[in-house]
Design a protein around this motif. Structure first.
Motif, mmCIF file in Angstrom:
data_model
loop_
_atom_site.group_PDB
_atom_site.id
_atom_site.type_symbol
_atom_site.label_atom_id
_atom_site.label_comp_id
_atom_site.label_asym_id
_atom_site.label_seq_id
_atom_site.Cartn_x
_atom_site.Cartn_y
_atom_site.Cartn_z
ATOM 1 N N SER A 1 -79.206 -134.611 8.422
ATOM 2 C CA SER A 1 -80.220 -135.905 8.039
ATOM 3 C C SER A 1 -81.629 -134.955 8.128
ATOM 4 C CB SER A 1 -79.517 -136.829 8.399
ATOM 5 O OG SER A 1 -80.626 -137.878 8.063
ATOM 6 N N ARG A 2 -82.050 -134.747 9.153
ATOM 7 C CA ARG A 2 -83.377 -134.067 9.563
ATOM 8 C C ARG A 2 -83.350 -132.888 8.310
ATOM 9 N NH1 ARG A 2 -87.941 -133.428 11.404
ATOM 10 N NH2 ARG A 2 -89.192 -131.988 12.284
ATOM 11 N N LEU A 3 -82.628 -131.984 8.043
ATOM 12 C CA LEU A 3 -82.641 -130.549 7.247
ATOM 13 C C LEU A 3 -82.803 -131.385 5.857
ATOM 14 C CD1 LEU A 3 -82.989 -128.186 6.721
ATOM 15 C CD2 LEU A 3 -80.380 -127.585 6.694
ATOM 16 N N THR A 4 -82.031 -131.995 5.239
ATOM 17 C CA THR A 4 -82.202 -132.768 4.311
ATOM 18 C C THR A 4 -83.849 -132.969 3.653
ATOM 19 O OG1 THR A 4 -81.024 -134.768 4.700
ATOM 20 C CG2 THR A 4 -79.559 -132.848 3.698
ATOM 21 N N THR A 5 -83.397 -133.805 4.291
ATOM 22 C CA THR A 5 -84.881 -134.779 4.061
ATOM 23 C C THR A 5 -86.490 -133.506 4.038
ATOM 24 O OG1 THR A 5 -84.574 -136.879 5.609
ATOM 25 C CG2 THR A 5 -86.982 -137.144 5.680
ATOM 26 N N ILE A 6 -86.351 -132.699 4.806
ATOM 27 C CA ILE A 6 -87.471 -131.542 4.767
ATOM 28 C C ILE A 6 -87.455 -130.606 3.176
ATOM 29 C CG2 ILE A 6 -87.296 -129.338 5.862
ATOM 30 C CD1 ILE A 6 -87.047 -130.093 9.025
ATOM 31 N N LEU A 7 -86.431 -130.857 3.112
ATOM 32 C CA LEU A 7 -85.791 -129.582 1.879
ATOM 33 C C LEU A 7 -86.494 -130.433 0.930
ATOM 34 C CD1 LEU A 7 -82.077 -127.798 2.726
ATOM 35 C CD2 LEU A 7 -84.263 -127.195 2.341
ATOM 36 N N ASP A 8 -85.486 -131.822 0.296
ATOM 37 C CA ASP A 8 -86.249 -132.868 -0.522
ATOM 38 C C ASP A 8 -87.519 -132.664 -0.537
ATOM 39 O OD1 ASP A 8 -83.754 -133.063 -0.434
ATOM 40 O OD2 ASP A 8 -83.470 -134.512 0.241
ATOM 41 N N ASN A 9 -88.572 -133.005 0.947
ATOM 42 C CA ASN A 9 -90.091 -132.344 0.663
ATOM 43 C C ASN A 9 -90.508 -131.355 0.269
ATOM 44 O OD1 ASN A 9 -89.465 -135.613 0.771
ATOM 45 N ND2 ASN A 9 -90.190 -135.519 2.780
ATOM 46 N N GLN B 1 -83.721 -115.739 -12.595
ATOM 47 C CA GLN B 1 -85.234 -115.752 -12.401
ATOM 48 C C GLN B 1 -86.195 -117.197 -11.866
ATOM 49 O OE1 GLN B 1 -86.664 -113.134 -13.384
ATOM 50 N NE2 GLN B 1 -84.622 -112.426 -14.156
ATOM 51 N N HIS B 2 -85.086 -117.833 -11.680
ATOM 52 C CA HIS B 2 -85.843 -119.588 -10.506
ATOM 53 C C HIS B 2 -85.537 -119.855 -9.388
ATOM 54 C CE1 HIS B 2 -87.990 -122.890 -10.286
ATOM 55 N NE2 HIS B 2 -86.900 -123.563 -10.312
ATOM 56 N N TYR B 3 -85.718 -120.116 -8.081
ATOM 57 C CA TYR B 3 -85.806 -120.655 -7.333
ATOM 58 C C TYR B 3 -86.662 -121.499 -6.729
ATOM 59 C CZ TYR B 3 -81.670 -117.545 -6.184
ATOM 60 O OH TYR B 3 -80.678 -116.882 -6.644
ATOM 61 N N ASP B 4 -86.509 -122.969 -6.314
ATOM 62 C CA ASP B 4 -87.747 -124.096 -6.068
ATOM 63 C C ASP B 4 -87.878 -123.713 -4.872
ATOM 64 O OD1 ASP B 4 -86.773 -126.327 -8.182
ATOM 65 O OD2 ASP B 4 -84.948 -126.253 -7.891
ATOM 66 N N LYS C 1 -76.409 -132.599 -4.387
ATOM 67 C CA LYS C 1 -78.091 -132.266 -4.058
ATOM 68 C C LYS C 1 -78.610 -130.659 -4.776
ATOM 69 C CE LYS C 1 -80.649 -134.787 -1.856
ATOM 70 N NZ LYS C 1 -81.285 -135.225 -0.838
ATOM 71 N N TYR C 2 -78.079 -129.587 -3.951
ATOM 72 C CA TYR C 2 -78.259 -128.584 -3.764
ATOM 73 C C TYR C 2 -77.756 -127.211 -4.694
ATOM 74 C CZ TYR C 2 -80.805 -130.870 0.142
ATOM 75 O OH TYR C 2 -81.348 -132.028 0.904
ATOM 76 N N GLU C 3 -77.825 -126.345 -5.358
ATOM 77 C CA GLU C 3 -77.991 -125.363 -5.835
ATOM 78 C C GLU C 3 -77.970 -124.598 -4.987
ATOM 79 O OE1 GLU C 3 -77.928 -122.644 -9.634
ATOM 80 O OE2 GLU C 3 -77.890 -125.091 -10.515
ATOM 81 N N ILE C 4 -76.956 -123.770 -4.175
ATOM 82 C CA ILE C 4 -77.316 -122.534 -3.239
ATOM 83 C C ILE C 4 -76.916 -120.951 -3.634
ATOM 84 C CG2 ILE C 4 -77.621 -122.290 -0.715
ATOM 85 C CD1 ILE C 4 -77.487 -124.892 0.120
ATOM 86 N N LYS D 1 -82.728 -125.614 -6.523
ATOM 87 C CA LYS D 1 -81.724 -124.554 -6.870
ATOM 88 C C LYS D 1 -83.110 -123.669 -5.306
ATOM 89 C CE LYS D 1 -81.053 -123.972 -11.372
ATOM 90 N NZ LYS D 1 -81.544 -122.779 -12.405
ATOM 91 N N ILE D 2 -82.219 -123.196 -4.385
ATOM 92 C CA ILE D 2 -82.400 -122.381 -2.925
ATOM 93 C C ILE D 2 -81.762 -121.138 -3.078
ATOM 94 C CG2 ILE D 2 -82.641 -123.114 -0.570
ATOM 95 C CD1 ILE D 2 -81.865 -126.275 -1.018
ATOM 96 N N LEU D 3 -82.461 -120.566 -2.603
ATOM 97 C CA LEU D 3 -82.336 -118.496 -2.399
ATOM 98 C C LEU D 3 -82.146 -118.635 -0.689
ATOM 99 C CD1 LEU D 3 -80.908 -116.099 -2.674
ATOM 100 C CD2 LEU D 3 -83.574 -114.910 -2.873
ATOM 101 N N ILE D 4 -81.247 -118.396 0.175
ATOM 102 C CA ILE D 4 -80.945 -117.983 1.491
ATOM 103 C C ILE D 4 -80.770 -117.101 1.489
ATOM 104 C CG2 ILE D 4 -79.933 -118.600 3.676
ATOM 105 C CD1 ILE D 4 -79.801 -122.139 2.699
#
Length: 391
Positions: free
Chosen positions: A382-390, A110-113, A41-44, A13-16
């Motif tokens: 590809s690089r961005l998804t790797t960064i988000l996943d880590n 109430q929650h974001y990763d 992969k993501y809930e944005i 879960k991502i807030l931008i």
């Protein structure tokens, strides 16, 4: 018998957060990424201060969009606009003081990763988030070290975030010099802006009303960007006038809009340049202007990582660019374009050289034809998804 446990991979879960989705480099980069991130992969959630802008329509339907205000950006101080501006500012300040209200009544989460600000000016907002378990990320698109308001103390505040994403090696180097611990240095991550070359080429084929009457051997420069003082259009126009007075015939297209538009347009008028400078305003599709011009020029006083240069490279346009953040990196130390001193004199010298030595521009075109753009859409995503996943 033992129970069978089924593991479900939960979406992150991502807030931008960003100011709006008006025309601009950071806005375009963000939406390009959103369009190409895997939905599974993501809930944005995307939170805009102002729900407006050309890129709003491009946000994928699976991304939830929230806002603090509706309507257009107000860039003037007309009497009837002042109350609206004051209300918007007061409302934003109130939510900074009581951030729990934002998450409870507007986002209803109430929650974001991960909580990511795609505009560095929102640093205070993300640091005040009531969600203590989320990773706080600030995405820096500008060379803040070239902006006087960003003191060493103010820049050091960025290390309060969990990660600092930067878009050029120069910006990264600046933060590395400020880092006092290894932990601080490890917070810095280089993000590559995505370039959709095929889309750029396709859009450049569209017809436009390219209104200049071009005399034989006369060259046209195109400059593209939001019309802010940062972009240096004032000094570009003044050097254009100087070259004309010296007998070097050429013309300029300025593509873009912004709060400084009226001032730049007034400068064109005062210098009697209506026949040689066309300010075409904001264009939904600027690429035909690239294609129909001879040269591209970047006259900026400062930048973060001017993605517009990749667009010019994609369309094989010889480039003149002031020596600001990201330029040397993109133009490979001057192999792919002319890098000039960040001054009026630098702009003048570069333009004069292109106008008097066409063999130089042919050399750049040859280099562009021989090189492959280093940061493709696929690689950047590809690089961005790797960064988000880590995270």
């Amino acid at each position: 018998m033992g129970k069978t446990v089924t593991r479900i991979n939960k979406k992150k879960k991502i807030l931008i957060r960003i100011g709006s989705l008006r025309h601009g480099g950071a806005e375009k980069v963000l939406v390009t990424f959103l369009k190409n991130l895997p939905e599974n992969k993501y809930e944005i959630d995307l939170l805009l201060n102002l729900k407006s802008g050309k890129y709003l329509k491009d946000v994928p339907s699976w991304v939830s969009v929230y806002h603090l205000h509706k309507g257009e950006m107000i860039t003037t101080n007309k009497p009837w606009e002042i109350p609206v501006k004051a209300f918007r500012r007061s409302y934003e300040e109130l939510l900074k003081l009581f951030p729990k209200a934002l998450y409870k009544f507007i986002l209803k989460k109430q929650h974001y990763d991960i909580e990511l600000i795609a505009n560095h000016r929102l640093l205070e907002e993300v640091l005040k988030s009531p969600i203590k378990t989320s990773k706080k990320v600030v995405w820096v698109h500008n060379d803040l070290f070239s902006i006087s308001e960003y003191t060493t103390k103010k820049l050091s505040n960025f290390f309060k975030a969990d990660k600092i994403w930067v878009i050029s090696e120069k910006i990264k180097s600046g933060f590395e010099k400020l880092a006092t611990t290894r932990e601080d240095r490890e917070k810095l991550i280089r993000i590559y802006n995505p370039i959709d070359s095929q889309e750029i080429i396709k859009k450049s084929e569209e017809d436009i009303n390219f209104t200049f009457t071009k005399e034989k051997n006369e060259k046209i420069f195109v400059a593209v960007g939001t019309v802010f003082p940062q972009k240096g259009f004032d000094r570009l126009i003044k050097m254009h006038k100087r070259l004309l007075q010296e007998g070097y015939k050429h013309k300029i297209y300025i593509v873009g809009d912004g709060y400084d538009f009226k001032n730049i347009h007034a400068l064109v008028k005062s210098l009697n340049l209506d026949d040689t400078v066309k300010m075409v305003g904001y264009q939904e599709n600027p690429y035909p202007f690239f294609k129909n011009a001879d040269y591209f020029i970047l006259s900026s006083r400062y930048e973060g990582y001017p993605t517009v240069l990749f667009e010019a490279l994609t369309l094989k346009k010889p480039i003149i660019a002031t020596d600001v953040s990201g330029v040397s990196e993109i133009l490979q130390e001057g192999k792919l374009g002319k890098i000039v001193e960040n001054s009026k004199e630098g702009i003048y010298t570069g333009m004069k050289q292109f106008l008097t030595q066409p063999e130089i521009t042919q050399k750049y075109i040859q280099e562009m034809n021989d090189k492959e753009l280093p940061f493709t859409l696929e690689n950047a995503v590809s690089r961005l998804t790797t960064i988000l996943d880590n995270l």
